[in-house]
Design a protein around this motif. Sequence first.
Motif, PDB file in Angstrom:
ATOM      1  N   SER A   1       0.863  -1.083   0.253  1.00 31.61           N
ATOM      2  CA  SER A   1       0.102   0.420  -0.111  1.00 31.61           C
ATOM      3  C   SER A   1       0.516   1.650  -0.276  1.00 31.61           C
ATOM      4  O   SER A   1       1.905   1.366   0.245  1.00 31.61           O
ATOM      5  N   LEU A   2       0.564   2.546  -0.170  1.00 27.48           N
ATOM      6  CA  LEU A   2       1.614   3.346  -0.394  1.00 27.48           C
ATOM      7  C   LEU A   2       1.563   3.908   1.063  1.00 27.48           C
ATOM      8  O   LEU A   2       2.816   4.272   1.030  1.00 27.48           O
ATOM      9  N   PRO A   3       0.923   3.644   2.243  1.00 29.64           N
ATOM     10  CA  PRO A   3       1.496   3.635   3.798  1.00 29.64           C
ATOM     11  C   PRO A   3       3.011   2.280   3.623  1.00 29.64           C
ATOM     12  O   PRO A   3       3.595   2.977   4.969  1.00 29.64           O
ATOM     13  N   GLU A   4       2.856   1.322   3.466  1.00 33.64           N
ATOM     14  CA  GLU A   4       4.366   0.827   3.086  1.00 33.64           C
ATOM     15  C   GLU A   4       5.374   1.315   2.493  1.00 33.64           C
ATOM     16  O   GLU A   4       6.607   1.307   2.699  1.00 33.64           O
TER      17      GLU A   4
ATOM     18  N   ASP B   1      -3.061  -8.684  -8.576  1.00 33.36           N
ATOM     19  CA  ASP B   1      -3.734  -9.227  -7.226  1.00 33.36           C
ATOM     20  C   ASP B   1      -2.705  -9.228  -6.532  1.00 33.36           C
ATOM     21  O   ASP B   1      -1.898  -8.952  -5.976  1.00 33.36           O
ATOM     22  N   PRO B   2      -2.655  -8.056  -5.290  1.00 33.38           N
ATOM     23  CA  PRO B   2      -2.544  -7.739  -4.130  1.00 33.38           C
ATOM     24  C   PRO B   2      -2.177  -9.023  -3.198  1.00 33.38           C
ATOM     25  O   PRO B   2      -0.441  -8.937  -3.108  1.00 33.38           O
ATOM     26  N   THR B   3      -2.014 -10.333  -3.209  1.00 32.88           N
ATOM     27  CA  THR B   3      -1.682 -11.156  -2.565  1.00 32.88           C
ATOM     28  C   THR B   3      -0.647 -11.591  -3.475  1.00 32.88           C
ATOM     29  O   THR B   3      -0.052 -12.585  -2.877  1.00 32.88           O
TER      30      THR B   3
ATOM     31  N   ALA C   1      -6.046   4.777  -7.499  1.00 32.77           N
ATOM     32  CA  ALA C   1      -6.072   4.829  -6.003  1.00 32.77           C
ATOM     33  C   ALA C   1      -6.635   3.393  -5.510  1.00 32.77           C
ATOM     34  O   ALA C   1      -6.293   2.812  -3.951  1.00 32.77           O
ATOM     35  N   GLN C   2      -7.245   2.837  -6.416  1.00 31.49           N
ATOM     36  CA  GLN C   2      -7.930   1.232  -5.881  1.00 31.49           C
ATOM     37  C   GLN C   2      -6.775   0.592  -5.364  1.00 31.49           C
ATOM     38  O   GLN C   2      -6.316  -0.451  -4.223  1.00 31.49           O
ATOM     39  N   LEU C   3      -5.568   0.903  -6.553  1.00 31.35           N
ATOM     40  CA  LEU C   3      -4.255  -0.020  -6.797  1.00 31.35           C
ATOM     41  C   LEU C   3      -3.398   0.425  -5.647  1.00 31.35           C
ATOM     42  O   LEU C   3      -2.824  -0.597  -4.519  1.00 31.35           O
ATOM     43  N   LEU C   4      -3.116   2.018  -4.892  1.00 32.78           N
ATOM     44  CA  LEU C   4      -2.450   1.990  -4.272  1.00 32.78           C
ATOM     45  C   LEU C   4      -3.216   1.442  -2.307  1.00 32.78           C
ATOM     46  O   LEU C   4      -1.994   1.524  -1.797  1.00 32.78           O
ATOM     47  N   PHE C   5      -4.311   1.465  -2.418  1.00 36.20           N
ATOM     48  CA  PHE C   5      -4.254   1.455  -1.193  1.00 36.20           C
ATOM     49  C   PHE C   5      -5.520   0.036  -1.132  1.00 36.20           C
ATOM     50  O   PHE C   5      -5.673   0.051  -0.389  1.00 36.20           O
ATOM     51  N   ALA C   6      -4.668  -0.358  -1.909  1.00 34.68           N
ATOM     52  CA  ALA C   6      -5.623  -2.305  -2.020  1.00 34.68           C
ATOM     53  C   ALA C   6      -5.378  -3.075  -0.687  1.00 34.68           C
ATOM     54  O   ALA C   6      -6.399  -3.425  -0.388  1.00 34.68           O
TER      55      ALA C   6
ATOM     56  N   ALA D   1      -4.703  -1.433   2.680  1.00 37.46           N
ATOM     57  CA  ALA D   1      -5.045  -0.290   3.197  1.00 37.46           C
ATOM     58  C   ALA D   1      -5.985  -0.042   3.139  1.00 37.46           C
ATOM     59  O   ALA D   1      -6.701   1.201   2.905  1.00 37.46           O
ATOM     60  N   PRO D   2      -7.849  -0.854   3.466  1.00 34.50           N
ATOM     61  CA  PRO D   2      -8.928  -0.758   3.124  1.00 34.50           C
ATOM     62  C   PRO D   2      -9.588   0.610   3.881  1.00 34.50           C
ATOM     63  O   PRO D   2     -10.461   0.820   3.665  1.00 34.50           O
TER      64      PRO D   2
END
Length: 258
Positions: free
Chosen positions: A80-83, A182-184, A220-225, A227-228
Amino acid sequence: MTTPTPTTYIFKKVGDLPIKADVYLPSSPAALPAPILVWFHGGGLLQGSRVGAAPHLKRAVDKYGLAVVSLDYRLAPQASLPEILEDVRDGIKWVREELPGLLGEGKVDPTRLATSGSSAGGYICLLSGLPISGVTPPPKALLPIYPITNSLGPFFVTPQRPVKYSEDGYIYTDEDMKVHRDPTSTLLSEAFQPRVPGKPFARDNRMNFYTYMVQEGNLAQLLFAKAPGVNPADYAVAKLVYKDMPPVGGFTAVVGCG
């Protein structure tokens, strides 16, 4: 003017994933201790690598007597963007506290540190000077080049089918980008492959992922996938600026690039 050869370091590991830095030093002893320019690559925070630093940036090392440190960071949506900002914070901390000892006394001056980057890298550059990044103290100056400033800006939420700059008008399918969106999927800290004229990347290549994002309007969906609970609007630069933030130079127009 010759292009300097970098020394590569691992500044951080996340699990088994190494996150790397390329360090370029000026060749003239008279330039030492050199001020430091920390560079962040573009690619929409979805692809790219420290090794893609432009030739003119590398030539600036000797032309202006700079130490350039090109830093990788984890890529979205697997991070995620925070990471990603954790990597920014840890990378700058490493440059200040660890790199001088690795290089040897008198090679760099960590008290004179600025950040720069283009597009997505320019976005990270701007955030590195704001409290949301956790970088303490902030850089002396911020030099973003055509940065992203808001993942919810019109360019990043308006689907383009086909993408205007597409050479063949191909519409990427979700199946093409299945692994990358896929975020995983496997966590990456670099994804870069030089383009060979006349030889397009395979449809499912990570180097097409940015174009897919533009096509779908889903940055935005990809950057925070991963960090919901986080509101992407809270990472818009305009909401974060403050009176005594570091001075900002370079080209700071809000444009549709990554």
